[in-house]
Design an enzyme around this catalytic site. Structure first.
Site, PDB file in Angstrom:
ATOM      1  N   ASP A   1     -42.961-102.794 -76.008  1.00 54.82           N
ATOM      2  CA  ASP A   1     -42.308-101.992 -74.976  1.00 54.82           C
ATOM      3  C   ASP A   1     -43.287-101.872 -73.813  1.00 54.82           C
ATOM      4  O   ASP A   1     -44.509-101.990 -74.000  1.00 54.82           O
ATOM      5  CB  ASP A   1     -41.967-100.606 -75.549  1.00 54.82           C
ATOM      6  CG  ASP A   1     -41.465 -99.669 -74.475  1.00 54.82           C
ATOM      7  OD1 ASP A   1     -40.523-100.037 -73.767  1.00 54.82           O
ATOM      8  OD2 ASP A   1     -42.020 -98.564 -74.358  1.00 54.82           O
TER       9      ASP A   1
ATOM     10  N   THR B   1     -43.351 -99.179 -71.067  1.00 51.91           N
ATOM     11  CA  THR B   1     -43.794 -97.838 -70.709  1.00 51.91           C
ATOM     12  C   THR B   1     -44.514 -97.166 -71.870  1.00 51.91           C
ATOM     13  O   THR B   1     -43.965 -97.027 -72.963  1.00 51.91           O
ATOM     14  CB  THR B   1     -42.603 -96.971 -70.279  1.00 51.91           C
ATOM     15  OG1 THR B   1     -41.893 -97.638 -69.246  1.00 51.91           O
ATOM     16  CG2 THR B   1     -43.076 -95.614 -69.797  1.00 51.91           C
TER      17      THR B   1
END
Length: 687
Positions: free
Chosen positions: A456, A458
């Site tokens: 991912d 963020t």
């Protein structure tokens, strides 16, 4: 999502700055238990004298389980009937944090004493074998053997006593394991050596030297016992270290809760006395005591310990609350719904405690092999004894005993049965010490086979916290001025982008000014008055509706957006003044970590819900070739499954609730911590 919530709840430890009174005496009415006071007196409802509440919670029966055989469960401490190991509390919370690990202390004591006695035995035996002349004169071979007997006997009898207990338990319970073989090996070696020392004449002449002495195996029995003790100490120490790390979870929950009584009064009570349906007050800065729902008030709650997301969650009436998360600036009334062992935190602690005792597939294979290996060794020894007795040279019985003993000694210890659990436990313990919590032992085995890592963006590749990156001006305005105006206005906002602007101004040493007439426009920005000047800060829509021209900033806006920045325009007294760019900066360690992964030949894939422009910029900056942007949570899991369908062993790393489906779908889920002071860095979770 529950899996991710459960995994991430272990990633952060928050300290509550609120002042909650502990150990207060509570008085209640025997007829109206909802009436609670901190001082003795009379019940306002019926007039009866209030009685002191004894702060004792119902004791849940503690169950004990074998760390090697989780199916063995008992109501009281003791030893496992299969392997003889000491049973441990099933829930980590059943043991006080101050309680010592008596088994580790006992094994450590036996190991160090055995080491001190085994070293001279080993040295004397090797000296006799390599330089026999050293055993001439006063230190004859017979005296040397007596000395070895005196030193090795405490090691075998006292140091190895736990192994004899476990070996005997394995026999009477028909569950042969490595302790069966260890017991046979060191026991037979010691008994044989004792007979050879004190009754050498019962052995064949061919086995005696010119002095009439028979070779002994005291050093083998002592050293094997000491090495097995070392393995047990390493294993117990690793389990103890992991257990101590897990116990830190217990500190997440507050010790007391503030009960809101029916008459409007409030009293602090021990957390154990909270019941479902109780109305609790959560003051600003306090931890949410139990799982429940908001019934009055509004606030923002820091749920980063659960979700991994740094942005506080707004809570209004009917919003769910999770125990141990931290309330923001508002005051809340909540209704308790899940208390005690039913709260999410308690479930996570129980889950981790059980996972600590989990076993990798290779450990189960080791048990299966040991189950066949032990009887095979015993059978081989019996066949050896029979062959030498029936067809060997005279005296047949003596030769048969010696060779059967040799088989048993050579086969001890079982390397597979010892090395595998020790390596698993030491790996888990070292991980815990480094801040890596391994949920299941299988993760250690599967992680080594991973060839694709899905990340991912963020909070994983980036810091997960917005930061002021760019300040540009037009129409002759000064950078410091527009930043000061923007920060002064945004200081009244709780939006994470506002916090980034305020922090950026403070880092530059700017003095902020009071703001009046502050107004937040949903989806557009904020307006207000600073230093008698009208300030508007927000997106192009806000500027357009206010009739402010932003043509001079169009090119800069596009450039910054391509770099992954969120752009906010600022106007002063109806005139465009400039823009501010806020972005989530890439972590300093990301590039180095990705370089190491590429060296290992691991394919890196980035998944993110962000737009393509931002995702492509971050991926290009980091050298990541395969990127999926603007994907929904369920789409993330589909991509993971697609990679698995290609025959890849996939690990997924993320730190948000939106990553939960992908974490669950991957072979290994890795949940990253957000708090820099957190003792947990990451968790390898085999879903």
């Amino acid at each position: 999502m529950s899996g991710k919530i459960k995994s991430n709840i272990m990633t952060q430890t928050h300290e509550n700055s609120s002042s909650i009174t502990h150990d207060k005496e509570i008085y209640t009415c025997p007829m109206h238990p909802e009436v609670r006071r901190e001082q003795p007196g009379s019940c306002p409802k019926c007039g009866m004298a209030l009685e002191k509440v004894v702060a004792t919670a119902a004791k849940i029966r503690t169950e004990y389980v074998c760390p090697m055989h989780p199916e063995i469960i008992r109501n009281e401490p003791g030893s496992c009937p299969k392997c003889g190991m000491a049973l441990e509390p099933r829930d980590v919370g059943d043991v006080s944090e101050e309680e010592e690990n008596h088994e580790l202390i006992d094994m450590s004591r036996r190991f160090w004493v055995s080491t001190a006695l085994s070293i001279p035995v080993f040295v004397m035996a090797m000296a006799h074998d390599l330089k026999p002349e050293l055993t001439s004169g006063f230190l004859t071979i017979h005296r040397l053997q007596w000395l070895e007997f005196a030193l090795a006997t405490p090691v075998v009898i006292w140091g190895g006593w736990p192994f004899f207990q476990r070996g005997w338990a394995s026999v009477i319970n028909r569950s042969l394991n490595m302790f069966t073989l260890i017991t046979l090996g060191i026991g037979v070696a010691w008994i044989y050596s004792v007979l050879a020392t004190f009754q050498p004449r019962i052995f064949p002449l061919l086995m005696r030297d010119e002095n009439g002495a028979v070779a002994v195996y005291f050093e083998a029995a002592a050293v094997i016992t000491t090495l097995v003790l070392l393995g047990q100490v390493l294993e117990l120490r690793a389990r103890s270290r992991t257990g101590e790390a897990i116990k830190s979870l217990l500190g997440l929950a507050p010790k007391t809760a503030r009960l809101h009584n029916a008459n409007g009064s409030e009293t602090d009570i021990p957390l154990e006395q909270v019941n479902p349906g109780d109305i609790l007050r959560v003051r600003p800065g306090e931890k949410i005591p139990v799982d429940g729902v908001v019934i009055e008030g509004s606030s923002s709650v820091d749920e980063s310990m659960v979700t991994g997301e740094p942005i506080p969650v707004e809570k209004f009436v009917d919003a769910p609350l999770i125990g141990a998360t931290i309330n923001g600036t508002g005051s809340l009334l909540m209704r308790a719904e899940r208390v005690g062992s039913d709260t999410l935190l308690s479930q996570i602690i129980r889950m981790v405690s059980e996972a600590q005792r989990s076993r990798a597939p290779i450990q189960k294979l080791a048990d299966v092999v040991a189950g066949y290996f032990v009887p095979a060794v015993v059978l081989t020894a019996i066949i050896t004894f029979s062959v030498w007795w029936l067809w060997g040279p005279e005296p047949g019985l003596a030769h048969a005993v010696v060779n059967a003993v040799a088989v048993l000694i050579i086969a001890c210890p079982c390397a597979l049965g010892l090395a595998t659990p020790i390596s698993i436990m030491v790996g888990s313990g070292r991980g815990a010490a480094a801040g890596i919590l391994i949920k299941n032992a299988e993760a250690l085995e599967v992680m080594e086979k991973v060839d694709t890592l899905v990340l991912d963006k963020t909070g994983t590749l980036t810091e997960g916290k917005p930061k002021l990156i760019t300040v540009e001006t037009v129409n002759g305005f000064d950078k410091e001025d527009i930043l000061c105006f923007a920060a002064s206005l945004e200081r009244a906002s709780e939006h994470p982008l506002a916090a980034a602007i305020v922090k950026g101004a403070e880092e530059q040493g700017l003095t902020l000014m009071p703001a009046i007439n502050f107004q937040s426009l949903t989806g557009q920005g904020v307006t207000g008055k600073v230093n008698n000047q009208n300030i508007a800060l927000g997106n192009a829509k806000l500027m357009a509706e206010s009739g402010m021209a932003t043509d001079l900033l169009t090119d800069s806006m596009e450039t910054l957006r391509k770099q992954g920045q969120t752009v906010m325009l600022i106007a002063i007294d109806g005139k465009a003044a400039g823009l501010l760019g806020v972005a989530d900066p890439i972590k300093k360690t990301t590039l180095k970590a990705l370089a190491e992964l590429h060296k290992e030949g691991i394919k890196v894939v980035m998944l993110t819900g962000d737009n393509h422009t931002t995702a492509e910029f971050v991926a290009k900056s980091l050298g990541i070739e395969q990127v999926y942007a603007e994907v929904l949570p369920e789409q993330k899991s589909d991509i993971v499954k697609k990679l698995q369908a290609e025959g890849r062993i996939v690990a997924m790393a993320g730190d948000g609730i939106n990553d939960a489906p992908a974490l669950a779908a991957a072979h290994i889920g890795i949940a990253w911590a957000q708090a820099p002071m957190s003792p947990w860095k990451a968790q390898a979770l085999p879903w």
